[in-house]
Design a protein around this motif. Sequence first.
Motif, PDB file in Angstrom:
ATOM      1  N   ARG A 141       0.825  -1.196   0.000  1.00  0.00           N
ATOM      2  CA  ARG A 141       0.000   0.000   0.000  1.00  0.00           C
ATOM      3  C   ARG A 141       0.876   1.269   0.000  1.00  0.00           C
ATOM      4  O   ARG A 141       1.809   1.386   0.801  1.00  0.00           O
ATOM      5  N   PRO A 142       0.567   2.227  -0.868  1.00  0.00           N
ATOM      6  CA  PRO A 142       1.265   3.517  -0.826  1.00  0.00           C
ATOM      7  C   PRO A 142       0.980   4.254   0.480  1.00  0.00           C
ATOM      8  O   PRO A 142      -0.147   4.230   0.983  1.00  0.00           O
ATOM      9  N   VAL A 143       2.000   4.926   1.002  1.00  0.00           N
ATOM     10  CA  VAL A 143       1.828   5.670   2.255  1.00  0.00           C
ATOM     11  C   VAL A 143       2.133   7.154   2.105  1.00  0.00           C
ATOM     12  O   VAL A 143       1.804   7.940   3.003  1.00  0.00           O
ATOM     13  N   ALA A 144       2.755   7.566   0.988  1.00  0.00           N
ATOM     14  CA  ALA A 144       3.055   8.989   0.788  1.00  0.00           C
ATOM     15  C   ALA A 144       3.255   9.257  -0.693  1.00  0.00           C
ATOM     16  O   ALA A 144       3.789   8.409  -1.430  1.00  0.00           O
ATOM     17  N   ASP A 161      10.203  13.637 -18.088  1.00  0.00           N
ATOM     18  CA  ASP A 161       9.099  13.692 -17.133  1.00  0.00           C
ATOM     19  C   ASP A 161       9.661  14.027 -15.756  1.00  0.00           C
ATOM     20  O   ASP A 161      10.875  13.988 -15.535  1.00  0.00           O
ATOM     21  N   GLU A 162       8.782  14.348 -14.836  1.00  0.00           N
ATOM     22  CA  GLU A 162       9.191  14.602 -13.460  1.00  0.00           C
ATOM     23  C   GLU A 162       9.092  13.310 -12.657  1.00  0.00           C
ATOM     24  O   GLU A 162       8.276  12.435 -12.953  1.00  0.00           O
ATOM     25  N   SER A 163       9.930  13.209 -11.622  1.00  0.00           N
ATOM     26  CA  SER A 163      10.088  11.932 -10.918  1.00  0.00           C
ATOM     27  C   SER A 163       9.202  11.834  -9.687  1.00  0.00           C
ATOM     28  O   SER A 163       9.679  11.491  -8.600  1.00  0.00           O
ATOM     29  N   ASP A 164       7.898  12.110  -9.829  1.00  0.00           N
ATOM     30  CA  ASP A 164       6.968  11.866  -8.726  1.00  0.00           C
ATOM     31  C   ASP A 164       6.929  10.368  -8.432  1.00  0.00           C
ATOM     32  O   ASP A 164       6.950   9.542  -9.358  1.00  0.00           O
ATOM     33  N   ARG A 165       6.838  10.025  -7.158  1.00  0.00           N
ATOM     34  CA  ARG A 165       6.817   8.625  -6.763  1.00  0.00           C
ATOM     35  C   ARG A 165       5.826   8.414  -5.616  1.00  0.00           C
ATOM     36  O   ARG A 165       5.532   9.327  -4.856  1.00  0.00           O
ATOM     37  N   LEU A 166       5.343   7.190  -5.511  1.00  0.00           N
ATOM     38  CA  LEU A 166       4.577   6.759  -4.353  1.00  0.00           C
ATOM     39  C   LEU A 166       5.482   5.930  -3.452  1.00  0.00           C
ATOM     40  O   LEU A 166       6.033   4.914  -3.892  1.00  0.00           O
ATOM     41  N   MET A 167       5.669   6.379  -2.220  1.00  0.00           N
ATOM     42  CA  MET A 167       6.354   5.544  -1.235  1.00  0.00           C
ATOM     43  C   MET A 167       5.385   4.467  -0.807  1.00  0.00           C
ATOM     44  O   MET A 167       4.248   4.757  -0.392  1.00  0.00           O
ATOM     45  N   THR A 168       5.821   3.229  -0.926  1.00  0.00           N
ATOM     46  CA  THR A 168       4.926   2.086  -0.772  1.00  0.00           C
ATOM     47  C   THR A 168       5.497   1.115   0.254  1.00  0.00           C
ATOM     48  O   THR A 168       6.706   0.910   0.301  1.00  0.00           O
ATOM     49  N   VAL A 169       4.625   0.545   1.075  1.00  0.00           N
ATOM     50  CA  VAL A 169       5.053  -0.359   2.139  1.00  0.00           C
ATOM     51  C   VAL A 169       4.300  -1.678   2.016  1.00  0.00           C
ATOM     52  O   VAL A 169       3.073  -1.691   1.864  1.00  0.00           O
ATOM     53  N   TRP A 170       5.046  -2.754   2.077  1.00  0.00           N
ATOM     54  CA  TRP A 170       4.493  -4.104   2.075  1.00  0.00           C
ATOM     55  C   TRP A 170       4.648  -4.673   3.479  1.00  0.00           C
ATOM     56  O   TRP A 170       5.756  -4.992   3.906  1.00  0.00           O
ATOM     57  N   GLU A 171       3.559  -4.743   4.215  1.00  0.00           N
ATOM     58  CA  GLU A 171       3.585  -5.360   5.540  1.00  0.00           C
ATOM     59  C   GLU A 171       3.614  -6.874   5.341  1.00  0.00           C
ATOM     60  O   GLU A 171       2.713  -7.452   4.734  1.00  0.00           O
ATOM     61  N   LEU A 172       4.640  -7.525   5.883  1.00  0.00           N
ATOM     62  CA  LEU A 172       4.890  -8.930   5.554  1.00  0.00           C
ATOM     63  C   LEU A 172       4.015  -9.895   6.338  1.00  0.00           C
ATOM     64  O   LEU A 172       3.953 -11.074   6.006  1.00  0.00           O
ATOM     65  N   ALA A 173       3.359  -9.418   7.359  1.00  0.00           N
ATOM     66  CA  ALA A 173       2.423 -10.251   8.117  1.00  0.00           C
ATOM     67  C   ALA A 173       1.024  -9.678   7.946  1.00  0.00           C
ATOM     68  O   ALA A 173       0.813  -8.480   8.097  1.00  0.00           O
TER      69      ALA A 173
END
Length: 263
Positions: A141-144, A161-173
């Motif tokens: 899930r993206p968080v920022a 292009d501009e380097s916009d990104r989604l910071m994404t976290v995978w909770e392993l449990a």
Amino acid sequence: MTAEWRAAREAADRAGVTVRELRGMGEFRQAYQLFDDIWHFSPGDPPVPVELMVTFTHAGGYVAGAFQGGELAGASVGFRAEDRTLHSHVTGARIGRGIGYALKLHQRAWCLDRGLDRISWTFDPLVRRNARFNLVKLGARPVAYLEGFYGALDDAINRGDESDRLMTVWELAGTPAAPPDPPYAVGVAVRDERPVAGRADGPAVLVATPRDIETLRREDPAVGKAWRLAVREVLGGLMARGGRVAGLTGDGSYIVVDRRFRP
């Protein structure tokens, strides 16, 4: 063997690869060349130089590759971050063979063996296939929303292009909460391959993505720019106000839930 390692082994078998940590300068150079073959970065501007792979390995980071016979077909490089997290800095693989999925499951099992709870990474919110892989196949899930995160990039995929990104976290449990049921407000829609602004209000908002942003960047840069600005304004704005990305629709629209909604 844990269930996670069995899943990683099965995914590698389906993809026809062997996934393992890389060893020695020769294999690190193979990974560097693979990344160059994928991104065609400008001289002196690689996503991760060989020396950094050596350093990450020495410091307990993650540097692994997927081999088909003697050929390196995918690789991933990451470093340990705060809060029992591995930050996966770069992952590249031949598209359409299941190699990327095999690498991520190997990465998950590797992390759990070392007491790490999550994996983070960034991706371009306009690349629909990556959004689908990350949110639907993995359950991350993206968080920022990070505007211009890497500055100007000059590789063949991101150039212009501009380097916009989604910071994404995978909770392993565990698994992420399901998004709310429709109806949804439509913050960004698609008409004739172009973004169309809508209403970014309500408990859940859809933010569309382009079918193929990489082709748009080359063939119609103005439309590609319009997509960047539309998604930045709506998705970035919603997340800045506390909205969370709860999933992705079948046609590639982010489902963004108001912070006040609790499933």
